[in-house]
Design a protein around this motif. Sequence first.
Motif, PDB file in Angstrom:
ATOM      1  N   TYR A 126      -3.386  -5.745  -6.087  1.00 44.07           N
ATOM      2  CA  TYR A 126      -4.150  -6.262  -4.943  1.00 44.07           C
ATOM      3  C   TYR A 126      -4.156  -5.302  -3.752  1.00 44.07           C
ATOM      4  CZ  TYR A 126      -3.846 -10.589  -7.617  1.00 44.07           C
ATOM      5  OH  TYR A 126      -3.937 -11.535  -8.616  1.00 44.07           O
ATOM      6  N   ARG A 127      -3.703  -4.078  -3.973  1.00 44.99           N
ATOM      7  CA  ARG A 127      -3.722  -3.042  -2.926  1.00 44.99           C
ATOM      8  C   ARG A 127      -3.119  -3.559  -1.621  1.00 44.99           C
ATOM      9  NH1 ARG A 127      -6.992   1.077  -4.588  1.00 44.99           N
ATOM     10  NH2 ARG A 127      -7.140   1.852  -2.439  1.00 44.99           N
ATOM     11  N   VAL A 128      -1.949  -4.127  -1.750  1.00 46.06           N
ATOM     12  CA  VAL A 128      -1.270  -4.721  -0.594  1.00 46.06           C
ATOM     13  C   VAL A 128      -0.949  -3.654   0.451  1.00 46.06           C
ATOM     14  CG1 VAL A 128       0.822  -5.933   0.150  1.00 46.06           C
ATOM     15  CG2 VAL A 128      -0.316  -6.582  -1.989  1.00 46.06           C
ATOM     16  N   GLU A 129      -0.605  -2.464   0.001  1.00 46.31           N
ATOM     17  CA  GLU A 129      -0.243  -1.406   0.943  1.00 46.31           C
ATOM     18  C   GLU A 129      -1.402  -1.045   1.859  1.00 46.31           C
ATOM     19  OE1 GLU A 129       1.629   3.126   0.880  1.00 46.31           O
ATOM     20  OE2 GLU A 129       1.469   1.935  -0.968  1.00 46.31           O
ATOM     21  N   ASP A 130      -2.617  -0.996   1.319  1.00 47.43           N
ATOM     22  CA  ASP A 130      -3.795  -0.679   2.139  1.00 47.43           C
ATOM     23  C   ASP A 130      -4.078  -1.778   3.146  1.00 47.43           C
ATOM     24  OD1 ASP A 130      -4.068   1.641   0.683  1.00 47.43           O
ATOM     25  OD2 ASP A 130      -5.532   0.787  -0.724  1.00 47.43           O
ATOM     26  N   VAL A 131      -3.900  -3.041   2.736  1.00 44.11           N
ATOM     27  CA  VAL A 131      -4.149  -4.163   3.647  1.00 44.11           C
ATOM     28  C   VAL A 131      -3.156  -4.159   4.799  1.00 44.11           C
ATOM     29  CG1 VAL A 131      -4.207  -6.677   3.836  1.00 44.11           C
ATOM     30  CG2 VAL A 131      -5.168  -5.552   1.814  1.00 44.11           C
ATOM     31  N   VAL A 132      -1.881  -3.946   4.487  1.00 42.31           N
ATOM     32  CA  VAL A 132      -0.860  -3.916   5.537  1.00 42.31           C
ATOM     33  C   VAL A 132      -1.096  -2.760   6.479  1.00 42.31           C
ATOM     34  CG1 VAL A 132       1.612  -3.628   5.974  1.00 42.31           C
ATOM     35  CG2 VAL A 132       0.845  -5.078   4.102  1.00 42.31           C
ATOM     36  N   ASP A 133      -1.465  -1.603   5.940  1.00 37.93           N
ATOM     37  CA  ASP A 133      -1.717  -0.437   6.787  1.00 37.93           C
ATOM     38  C   ASP A 133      -2.922  -0.649   7.688  1.00 37.93           C
ATOM     39  OD1 ASP A 133      -1.007   2.410   7.373  1.00 37.93           O
ATOM     40  OD2 ASP A 133      -3.078   2.708   6.702  1.00 37.93           O
ATOM     41  N   LEU A 134      -3.911  -1.416   7.216  1.00 39.95           N
ATOM     42  CA  LEU A 134      -5.106  -1.692   8.013  1.00 39.95           C
ATOM     43  C   LEU A 134      -4.790  -2.535   9.235  1.00 39.95           C
ATOM     44  CD1 LEU A 134      -8.224  -1.612   8.321  1.00 39.95           C
ATOM     45  CD2 LEU A 134      -8.303  -3.661   6.872  1.00 39.95           C
ATOM     46  N   TYR A 135      -3.890  -3.536   9.080  1.00 31.65           N
ATOM     47  CA  TYR A 135      -3.614  -4.464  10.171  1.00 31.65           C
ATOM     48  C   TYR A 135      -2.435  -4.048  11.045  1.00 31.65           C
ATOM     49  CZ  TYR A 135      -6.933  -7.767   8.153  1.00 31.65           C
ATOM     50  OH  TYR A 135      -8.084  -8.358   7.698  1.00 31.65           O
ATOM     51  N   PHE A 136      -1.551  -3.224  10.540  1.00 26.69           N
ATOM     52  CA  PHE A 136      -0.366  -2.853  11.320  1.00 26.69           C
ATOM     53  C   PHE A 136      -0.329  -1.347  11.593  1.00 26.69           C
ATOM     54  CE2 PHE A 136       0.729  -6.803   9.189  1.00 26.69           C
ATOM     55  CZ  PHE A 136       1.269  -7.543  10.224  1.00 26.69           C
ATOM     56  N   GLY A 137      -0.270  -0.550  10.547  1.00 26.16           N
ATOM     57  CA  GLY A 137      -0.251   0.888  10.711  1.00 26.16           C
ATOM     58  C   GLY A 137       1.101   1.416  11.173  1.00 26.16           C
ATOM     59  N   GLY A 138       1.281   2.727  10.990  1.00 24.66           N
ATOM     60  CA  GLY A 138       2.487   3.389  11.480  1.00 24.66           C
ATOM     61  C   GLY A 138       3.745   2.980  10.736  1.00 24.66           C
ATOM     62  N   SER A 139       4.867   3.097  11.455  1.00 23.36           N
ATOM     63  CA  SER A 139       6.173   2.803  10.860  1.00 23.36           C
ATOM     64  C   SER A 139       6.339   1.324  10.543  1.00 23.36           C
ATOM     65  CB  SER A 139       7.289   3.258  11.811  1.00 23.36           C
ATOM     66  OG  SER A 139       7.184   2.593  13.063  1.00 23.36           O
ATOM     67  N   VAL A 140       5.659   0.443  11.306  1.00 23.27           N
ATOM     68  CA  VAL A 140       5.755  -0.994  11.039  1.00 23.27           C
ATOM     69  C   VAL A 140       5.166  -1.316   9.671  1.00 23.27           C
ATOM     70  CG1 VAL A 140       5.084  -3.292  11.816  1.00 23.27           C
ATOM     71  CG2 VAL A 140       5.695  -1.537  13.494  1.00 23.27           C
ATOM     72  N   ALA A 141       4.028  -0.717   9.355  1.00 25.79           N
ATOM     73  CA  ALA A 141       3.403  -0.944   8.052  1.00 25.79           C
ATOM     74  C   ALA A 141       4.291  -0.433   6.924  1.00 25.79           C
ATOM     75  CB  ALA A 141       2.038  -0.255   8.002  1.00 25.79           C
ATOM     76  N   GLU A 142       4.915   0.723   7.136  1.00 32.04           N
ATOM     77  CA  GLU A 142       5.813   1.270   6.110  1.00 32.04           C
ATOM     78  C   GLU A 142       6.996   0.340   5.867  1.00 32.04           C
ATOM     79  OE1 GLU A 142       6.985   5.159   7.229  1.00 32.04           O
ATOM     80  OE2 GLU A 142       4.956   5.988   7.178  1.00 32.04           O
ATOM     81  N   ALA A 143       7.544  -0.224   6.954  1.00 31.59           N
ATOM     82  CA  ALA A 143       8.677  -1.141   6.808  1.00 31.59           C
ATOM     83  C   ALA A 143       8.272  -2.411   6.070  1.00 31.59           C
ATOM     84  CB  ALA A 143       9.251  -1.483   8.180  1.00 31.59           C
ATOM     85  N   ILE A 144       7.084  -2.952   6.387  1.00 34.33           N
ATOM     86  CA  ILE A 144       6.623  -4.178   5.738  1.00 34.33           C
ATOM     87  C   ILE A 144       6.374  -3.947   4.246  1.00 34.33           C
ATOM     88  CG2 ILE A 144       4.739  -5.855   5.631  1.00 34.33           C
ATOM     89  CD1 ILE A 144       4.435  -5.562   8.641  1.00 34.33           C
ATOM     90  N   VAL A 145       5.736  -2.831   3.924  1.00 37.71           N
ATOM     91  CA  VAL A 145       5.473  -2.514   2.517  1.00 37.71           C
ATOM     92  C   VAL A 145       6.783  -2.319   1.758  1.00 37.71           C
ATOM     93  CG1 VAL A 145       4.500  -0.780   0.965  1.00 37.71           C
ATOM     94  CG2 VAL A 145       3.198  -1.534   2.952  1.00 37.71           C
ATOM     95  N   SER A 146       7.738  -1.655   2.408  1.00 35.35           N
ATOM     96  CA  SER A 146       9.034  -1.434   1.759  1.00 35.35           C
ATOM     97  C   SER A 146       9.739  -2.762   1.481  1.00 35.35           C
ATOM     98  CB  SER A 146       9.910  -0.538   2.633  1.00 35.35           C
ATOM     99  OG  SER A 146      11.168  -0.329   2.041  1.00 35.35           O
ATOM    100  N   VAL A 147       9.648  -3.706   2.425  1.00 36.41           N
ATOM    101  CA  VAL A 147      10.274  -5.018   2.238  1.00 36.41           C
ATOM    102  C   VAL A 147       9.572  -5.784   1.121  1.00 36.41           C
ATOM    103  CG1 VAL A 147      10.654  -7.258   3.311  1.00 36.41           C
ATOM    104  CG2 VAL A 147      11.165  -5.182   4.576  1.00 36.41           C
TER     105      VAL A 147
END
Length: 273
Positions: A126-147
């Motif tokens: 479902y390309r979750v990483e792209d969706v999270v990066d679209l709405y958050f971006g930066g280090s916050v998006a990386e942390a959310i994807v990692s979690v």
Amino acid sequence: MLPWIVGFLSFVLFPVGWSLYNSFNKVSITSDGFQYHWVGFENYYRMLFENNEYPILLITYFQEMLLMIPLILIFAFFVALLLNQKFPARGFMRTVFFLPVIFATGQVLMELFRQGSGELPFMEQYRVEDVVDLYFGGSVAEAIVSVLSKAVIILWYSGVQILIFLAGFQTISRTLYEAIRVDGASPWESFWKITYPAMIPFIGLNAVYTIVDLFTYPFNPVLKVVQDNMFKATTGYGYASAMAWLYFGLVLVCIGAALGLTYRASGMGGGRR
């Protein structure tokens, strides 16, 4: 407390003190043994201002953990709430949720992750990483994807917390719920007036346990960096000890914050505990 005090004084106090002493020295290993050269706070200065990798790694890892800790607590709380209800095969279901605590030991957990069992396929589907990066971006998006990629860890590392919450629910007298229902309170109101205040000490206990458990689990990248620097010619035991003590200090801050929030919430929730 006596067995714990004896064990701490016998096996832990000296290594901890020696590690703290090493952090203020440049330690060299020679044929004659360890040689110490006092450098004061030089190891800490090099670690913070000359080595950019370690502070960034600390910040990134703490961001991930500050997201994972509430998720584990929330998941464990509501699972324990469900397991506290009366339904068929309740004992079997409690055993199922506690089994990961037995199986997810250090070596077993590492082997499962090497085989890819720790990853969830929906992240790529479902390309979750792209969706999270679209709405958050930066280090916050990386942390959310990692979690999100560690969702399996959240399930595996919730067994003890579920058990503690379950024990906490069973300390609440049923007569309190009967009395508040006679007064016309809804289940939602009884949760916030009785269940939640009574469970605050258990939430604090689980928060401390989860912090310690996650900051020492086998795939901790910070501990790996500390271990790698122990045997490098340019760093050594002193530099690695300084890195470990900075990490230990930050973990203590997290534990202190969890205990402080628990104490304040307990005071507001119906008296000090």
